[in-house]
Design a protein around this motif. Structure first.
Motif, PDB file in Angstrom:
ATOM      1  N   ASN A   1      -2.171   3.686  -4.063  1.00  0.00           N
ATOM      2  CA  ASN A   1      -1.673   2.764  -4.815  1.00  0.00           C
ATOM      3  C   ASN A   1      -1.705   1.532  -4.133  1.00  0.00           C
ATOM      4  O   ASN A   1      -1.223   1.572  -3.091  1.00  0.00           O
ATOM      5  CB  ASN A   1      -0.799   3.053  -5.619  1.00  0.00           C
ATOM      6  CG  ASN A   1      -0.560   4.161  -6.727  1.00  0.00           C
ATOM      7  OD1 ASN A   1      -1.040   4.051  -7.616  1.00  0.00           O
ATOM      8  ND2 ASN A   1      -0.508   5.332  -6.171  1.00  0.00           N
ATOM      9  N   LEU A   2      -2.319   0.501  -4.828  1.00  0.00           N
ATOM     10  CA  LEU A   2      -2.200  -0.901  -4.206  1.00  0.00           C
ATOM     11  C   LEU A   2      -1.323  -1.875  -5.288  1.00  0.00           C
ATOM     12  O   LEU A   2      -1.871  -1.825  -6.293  1.00  0.00           O
ATOM     13  CB  LEU A   2      -3.521  -1.478  -3.715  1.00  0.00           C
ATOM     14  CG  LEU A   2      -3.670  -2.716  -3.562  1.00  0.00           C
ATOM     15  CD1 LEU A   2      -2.895  -3.328  -2.365  1.00  0.00           C
ATOM     16  CD2 LEU A   2      -5.114  -3.280  -3.193  1.00  0.00           C
ATOM     17  N   THR A   3      -0.473  -2.645  -4.801  1.00  0.00           N
ATOM     18  CA  THR A   3      -0.019  -3.799  -5.619  1.00  0.00           C
ATOM     19  C   THR A   3      -0.123  -5.133  -4.921  1.00  0.00           C
ATOM     20  O   THR A   3       0.265  -5.163  -3.838  1.00  0.00           O
ATOM     21  CB  THR A   3       1.416  -3.506  -6.077  1.00  0.00           C
ATOM     22  OG1 THR A   3       1.643  -2.226  -6.756  1.00  0.00           O
ATOM     23  CG2 THR A   3       2.167  -4.520  -6.892  1.00  0.00           C
TER      24      THR A   3
ATOM     25  N   TRP B   1       0.714  -1.170   0.002  1.00  0.00           N
ATOM     26  CA  TRP B   1       0.021  -0.093   0.003  1.00  0.00           C
ATOM     27  C   TRP B   1       0.743   1.058   0.057  1.00  0.00           C
ATOM     28  O   TRP B   1       1.824   1.273   0.795  1.00  0.00           O
ATOM     29  CB  TRP B   1      -0.746   0.029   1.229  1.00  0.00           C
ATOM     30  CG  TRP B   1      -2.004  -0.998   1.272  1.00  0.00           C
ATOM     31  CD1 TRP B   1      -1.795  -2.310   1.903  1.00  0.00           C
ATOM     32  CD2 TRP B   1      -3.287  -1.171   0.835  1.00  0.00           C
ATOM     33  NE1 TRP B   1      -2.842  -2.966   1.671  1.00  0.00           N
ATOM     34  CE2 TRP B   1      -3.795  -2.230   1.050  1.00  0.00           C
ATOM     35  CE3 TRP B   1      -4.015  -0.109  -0.005  1.00  0.00           C
ATOM     36  CZ2 TRP B   1      -5.052  -2.515   0.603  1.00  0.00           C
ATOM     37  CZ3 TRP B   1      -5.329  -0.381  -0.170  1.00  0.00           C
ATOM     38  CH2 TRP B   1      -5.790  -1.528  -0.054  1.00  0.00           C
ATOM     39  N   ASN B   2       0.213   2.198  -0.871  1.00  0.00           N
ATOM     40  CA  ASN B   2       0.943   3.673  -1.018  1.00  0.00           C
ATOM     41  C   ASN B   2      -0.261   4.787  -0.709  1.00  0.00           C
ATOM     42  O   ASN B   2      -0.877   4.684  -1.797  1.00  0.00           O
ATOM     43  CB  ASN B   2       1.952   3.808  -1.958  1.00  0.00           C
ATOM     44  CG  ASN B   2       2.583   5.290  -1.752  1.00  0.00           C
ATOM     45  OD1 ASN B   2       2.160   6.112  -1.082  1.00  0.00           O
ATOM     46  ND2 ASN B   2       3.264   5.600  -2.683  1.00  0.00           N
TER      47      ASN B   2
ATOM     48  N   THR C   1      -9.293  -3.656 -13.506  1.00  0.00           N
ATOM     49  CA  THR C   1      -8.161  -3.404 -14.791  1.00  0.00           C
ATOM     50  C   THR C   1      -7.731  -4.732 -14.924  1.00  0.00           C
ATOM     51  O   THR C   1      -7.345  -5.656 -14.271  1.00  0.00           O
ATOM     52  CB  THR C   1      -7.048  -2.469 -13.989  1.00  0.00           C
ATOM     53  OG1 THR C   1      -7.399  -1.413 -13.554  1.00  0.00           O
ATOM     54  CG2 THR C   1      -6.155  -2.245 -15.364  1.00  0.00           C
ATOM     55  N   THR C   2      -7.825  -4.840 -16.186  1.00  0.00           N
ATOM     56  CA  THR C   2      -7.753  -6.170 -17.114  1.00  0.00           C
ATOM     57  C   THR C   2      -6.901  -5.919 -18.329  1.00  0.00           C
ATOM     58  O   THR C   2      -7.244  -6.190 -19.400  1.00  0.00           O
ATOM     59  CB  THR C   2      -8.822  -6.684 -17.436  1.00  0.00           C
ATOM     60  OG1 THR C   2      -9.807  -5.945 -18.136  1.00  0.00           O
ATOM     61  CG2 THR C   2     -10.043  -7.207 -16.259  1.00  0.00           C
ATOM     62  N   ASN C   3      -5.699  -5.030 -17.906  1.00  0.00           N
ATOM     63  CA  ASN C   3      -4.658  -4.898 -19.039  1.00  0.00           C
ATOM     64  C   ASN C   3      -3.963  -6.294 -19.571  1.00  0.00           C
ATOM     65  O   ASN C   3      -3.403  -6.737 -18.643  1.00  0.00           O
ATOM     66  CB  ASN C   3      -3.676  -3.866 -18.519  1.00  0.00           C
ATOM     67  CG  ASN C   3      -2.807  -3.528 -19.592  1.00  0.00           C
ATOM     68  OD1 ASN C   3      -2.835  -4.214 -20.690  1.00  0.00           O
ATOM     69  ND2 ASN C   3      -2.256  -2.350 -19.469  1.00  0.00           N
ATOM     70  N   PRO C   4      -4.000  -6.804 -20.514  1.00  0.00           N
ATOM     71  CA  PRO C   4      -3.785  -8.138 -20.829  1.00  0.00           C
ATOM     72  C   PRO C   4      -2.186  -8.259 -21.135  1.00  0.00           C
ATOM     73  O   PRO C   4      -1.660  -9.300 -21.157  1.00  0.00           O
ATOM     74  CB  PRO C   4      -4.472  -8.324 -22.183  1.00  0.00           C
ATOM     75  CG  PRO C   4      -4.800  -7.149 -22.793  1.00  0.00           C
ATOM     76  CD  PRO C   4      -4.961  -6.159 -21.679  1.00  0.00           C
ATOM     77  N   SER C   5      -1.347  -7.064 -21.209  1.00  0.00           N
ATOM     78  CA  SER C   5      -0.225  -6.980 -21.761  1.00  0.00           C
ATOM     79  C   SER C   5       0.686  -6.203 -20.679  1.00  0.00           C
ATOM     80  O   SER C   5       2.069  -5.837 -21.231  1.00  0.00           O
ATOM     81  CB  SER C   5       0.145  -6.903 -23.044  1.00  0.00           C
ATOM     82  OG  SER C   5      -0.478  -5.357 -23.289  1.00  0.00           O
ATOM     83  N   ALA C   6       0.409  -5.814 -19.718  1.00  0.00           N
ATOM     84  CA  ALA C   6       1.028  -4.851 -19.066  1.00  0.00           C
ATOM     85  C   ALA C   6       2.292  -5.441 -18.272  1.00  0.00           C
ATOM     86  O   ALA C   6       3.294  -4.681 -17.978  1.00  0.00           O
ATOM     87  CB  ALA C   6       0.104  -4.225 -17.807  1.00  0.00           C
ATOM     88  N   ASN C   7       2.122  -6.663 -18.176  1.00  0.00           N
ATOM     89  CA  ASN C   7       3.336  -7.421 -17.419  1.00  0.00           C
ATOM     90  C   ASN C   7       4.417  -7.851 -18.309  1.00  0.00           C
ATOM     91  O   ASN C   7       5.472  -8.291 -17.952  1.00  0.00           O
ATOM     92  CB  ASN C   7       2.836  -8.313 -16.476  1.00  0.00           C
ATOM     93  CG  ASN C   7       2.397  -7.956 -15.177  1.00  0.00           C
ATOM     94  OD1 ASN C   7       2.647  -6.853 -14.729  1.00  0.00           O
ATOM     95  ND2 ASN C   7       1.429  -8.724 -14.573  1.00  0.00           N
ATOM     96  N   LEU C   8       3.967  -7.987 -19.504  1.00  0.00           N
ATOM     97  CA  LEU C   8       4.853  -8.686 -20.615  1.00  0.00           C
ATOM     98  C   LEU C   8       6.334  -7.953 -20.728  1.00  0.00           C
ATOM     99  O   LEU C   8       7.325  -8.440 -20.911  1.00  0.00           O
ATOM    100  CB  LEU C   8       4.247  -8.638 -21.759  1.00  0.00           C
ATOM    101  CG  LEU C   8       2.973  -9.521 -21.826  1.00  0.00           C
ATOM    102  CD1 LEU C   8       2.236  -9.660 -23.460  1.00  0.00           C
ATOM    103  CD2 LEU C   8       3.284 -10.990 -21.491  1.00  0.00           C
TER     104      LEU C   8
ATOM    105  N   LYS D   1      -5.559   1.592  -8.252  1.00  0.00           N
ATOM    106  CA  LYS D   1      -5.427   3.078  -7.939  1.00  0.00           C
ATOM    107  C   LYS D   1      -6.683   3.777  -7.909  1.00  0.00           C
ATOM    108  O   LYS D   1      -7.473   3.662  -8.900  1.00  0.00           O
ATOM    109  CB  LYS D   1      -4.298   3.729  -8.850  1.00  0.00           C
ATOM    110  CG  LYS D   1      -3.900   5.129  -8.739  1.00  0.00           C
ATOM    111  CD  LYS D   1      -2.893   5.736  -9.543  1.00  0.00           C
ATOM    112  CE  LYS D   1      -3.372   5.615 -10.815  1.00  0.00           C
ATOM    113  NZ  LYS D   1      -2.199   6.449 -11.759  1.00  0.00           N
ATOM    114  N   ALA D   2      -6.766   4.876  -7.116  1.00  0.00           N
ATOM    115  CA  ALA D   2      -7.843   5.523  -6.720  1.00  0.00           C
ATOM    116  C   ALA D   2      -7.542   6.931  -6.140  1.00  0.00           C
ATOM    117  O   ALA D   2      -6.586   6.986  -5.234  1.00  0.00           O
ATOM    118  CB  ALA D   2      -9.037   4.770  -6.129  1.00  0.00           C
TER     119      ALA D   2
END
Length: 580
Positions: free
Chosen positions: A319-321, A290-291, A358-365, A391-392
């Motif tokens: 922000n949360l990861t 968390w941040n 969020t469903t970004n299919p290539s963000a981690n590639l 993020k909000a």
């Protein structure tokens, strides 16, 4: 010799004609892709492998047994008795790559129709529809068809109970009473099954390209010799390498949690919800980083629920990861290509109740922590990493933190005014000054509201106000007092007991007591009068005047005691304080 030559030539011509005819028939034969996709070809990258239990849509379609209609064909209007059947297709997408994604179809029949326990379609006799004339109990009595045919004696038994590709129906328990055929189609492959008025199918996403895809379904009903199409439906679904998640935010005394406006100096509860319906991450080690955006630093937790208090007003971006380490079987160390993505596919984002999934299919590639990276553990096992991000922006304002009822006082009234019991509640609060006050009077359990009064209040300095409320009957009440402003609201509760004598019956009791007192005085006066009359000498003595004076003084003092209210005319009492 010539005759033999002519015969051979004729045979060759006939054989060529047959081959040409078969070629024409082959080229004109319908395939699954023609029926289920209406001839449309998919634009997605066909990198994925064959789905388990699914078949390629290049297989031929039995048009004779399963006739297919284009959209807008008038035969759709007559494919079902009493109206049109609607198929509702839903999915639990988005799905994390490697997990299972499910699809469910529910058939909605025309008005006043339903499925019975034998999977027949019957008319609902309890349905309120005056325009419907039920000539029969059944819309479709498939049980009667089974009994008449016997199924084992029907000559068409082996050819009738087959799917469009010619495969026989699976003979699981109750298979004869599954009167609908469902044909699912996606990614150039199809899946077929029999069921009742609802059906469910699952697919594993390990070998499916990241991005947005489309699932289609075509539903047929049983007929005597053929199957009749009754409904179609489609639904998009998403496969992603990002953990789908959202965060629920809540706070005590917050007026509206959906506006992302919260109160200063009051803890906010952050509750992370990971969307994992197939429980793919059940054995994973999950951490939350968390941040909060207020300069308080970074926080790492193993719990999906955490609290944080903002001590300053303003707008903050948190922000949360989320990191999931999932154990997997070890594979050869040969390099593997990244997951494919659909060509031209935009990054989809699903928004639900002001919380983004969020469903970004290539963000981690492009990152070293890609979901396709496998690491070896010291104990000889392997694991992969999955990540999710959230993020909000939230606004922090000053609000009402606490409300307390510090005093309750009954308001004294005259007999003429005692129709209700008035009670003053002295209320204090902490934080911002309220602009509205509401009082709810309920039963002693605080479950059944009986009366509610709201009014605007004006407080300019200290948060201290008096609220007066009326009770028309004696008893025990639960009183909730709520103070609020545009951002927050706070509540205080108490139990109050209104006595029998505090109501209008108090005045009645006073009058009855006063009546008894008057009767008592009359009786005493009469007895004293008889006593003095009996023993008084006939002659006037010198002590007679003295006795009269004594008796007069006695009754004057007695009257002063009994009728003290007459003292209100005494000007010396005008300096007493007035009760409000």
């Amino acid at each position: 010799m010539l005759t033999n030559t002519m015969k051979g030539l004729c045979c060759l011509v006939f054989l060529g004609f047959l081959l040409l005819n078969e070629g024409v028939l082959y080229t004109t034969a319908k395939q699954f892709r023609d029926v289920l996709s209406h001839g449309k070809t998919s634009s997605h990258v066909r990198y994925h492998k064959k789905l388990h239990g699914w078949s390629p849509d290049q297989n031929n379609w039995n048009e004779k047994r399963y006739p297919s209609w284009e959209e807008g064909d008038p035969r759709w209007n007559d494919c079902w008795r009493g109206g049109r059947v609607v198929a509702r297709l839903t999915t639990d997408s988005p799905a994390l790559v490697g997990s299972n994604v499910s699809f469910a179809v529910i058939l909605e029949f025309p008005s006043c129709q339903k499925e019975d326990n034998d999977s027949n379609i019957i008319y609902d006799r309890n349905c309120k529809n005056d325009s419907t004339d039920f000539l029969d109990d059944y819309v479709y009595n498939w049980t009667k068809w089974i009994d008449d045919c016997g199924w084992e004696n029907c000559t068409s038994n082996n050819t009738h109970h087959v799917f469009p590709d010619g495969r026989p129906f699976p003979h699981h328990p109750g298979w004869r009473r599954r009167n609908f055929v469902y044909l699912f189609h996606t990614l150039g492959q199809y899946y077929q099954k029999t069921a009742g008025s609802s059906a469910t199918v699952f697919i594993n996403t390990t070998n499916i390209a990241l991005g947005k895809h489309l699932m289609e379904v075509l539903v047929y009903r049983r007929g005597h010799r053929t199957y009749v199409p009754v409904a179609t439906a489609s639904a998009p679904y998403v496969v992603t390498d990002q953990i789908p998640l959202f965060v629920n935010l809540s706070q005590k005394n917050d007026r509206n949690i959906s506006d992302f406006i919260f109160i200063k100096d009051s803890p906010i509860i952050f509750d992370v919800k990971i969307h994992d319906p197939s429980h793919y991450l059940n054995n994973s080690a999950i951490t939350y980083k968390w941040n909060y955006g207020d300069g308080s630093g970074l926080f790492v937790s193993n719990s999906p629920i955490i609290t944080h208090t903002y001590t300053l007003e303003g707008n903050f971006t948190f922000n949360l990861t989320v990191q999931a380490i999932k154990p997997v079987p070890c594979k050869p160390t040969t390099p593997t290509p990244p997951y494919p993505t659909s060509s031209g596919t935009k990054t989809p984002t699903t928004t639900t109740n002001n919380t983004a999934i969020t469903t970004n299919p290539s963000a981690n590639l492009a990152s070293p922590t890609s979901a396709s990276v496998m690491e070896y553990t010291p104990d000889g096992g392997c694991h992969i990493y999955r990540y999710g991000h959230y993020k909000a922006v939230i606004s922090i304002l000053e609000g009402i933190l606490e409300v307390n009822i510090i005093q309750m006082t009954s308001v004294l009234m005259s007999v003429a005014q005692a129709t209700n019991t008035l009670v003053d509640f002295v209320v204090s609060c902490q934080g911002s000054l309220p602009t509205k006050a509401c009082t709810t009077v309920s039963d002693p359990t605080c479950q059944v509201p009986q009366n509610m009064v709201c009014e605007s209040v004006e407080i300019t300095d200290e948060c201290l106000l008096t609220i007066r409320r009326a009770f028309n009957e004696p008893g025990t009440y639960c009183v909730n007092i709520t103070l609020g402003d545009d951002t927050s609201q706070a509540l205080a509760s108490t139990l109050i007991s209104v006595n029998e004598g505090s109501s209008s019956r108090t005045a009645q009791g006073v009058l009855i007591s006063f009546g008894f007192l008057v009767v008592f005085v009359v009786i005493v006066t009469f007895l004293l009068y008889k006593k003095y009359k009996k023993y008084k000498p006939i002659e006037r003595s010198t002590g007679q005047a003295v006795n009269r004076e004594v008796l007069s003084v006695y009754f004057s003092n007695f009257k002063a005691v009994l009728f003290g209210g007459s003292n209100e005319r005494d000007p010396l009492l005008k300096s007493k304080p007035r009760i409000v």
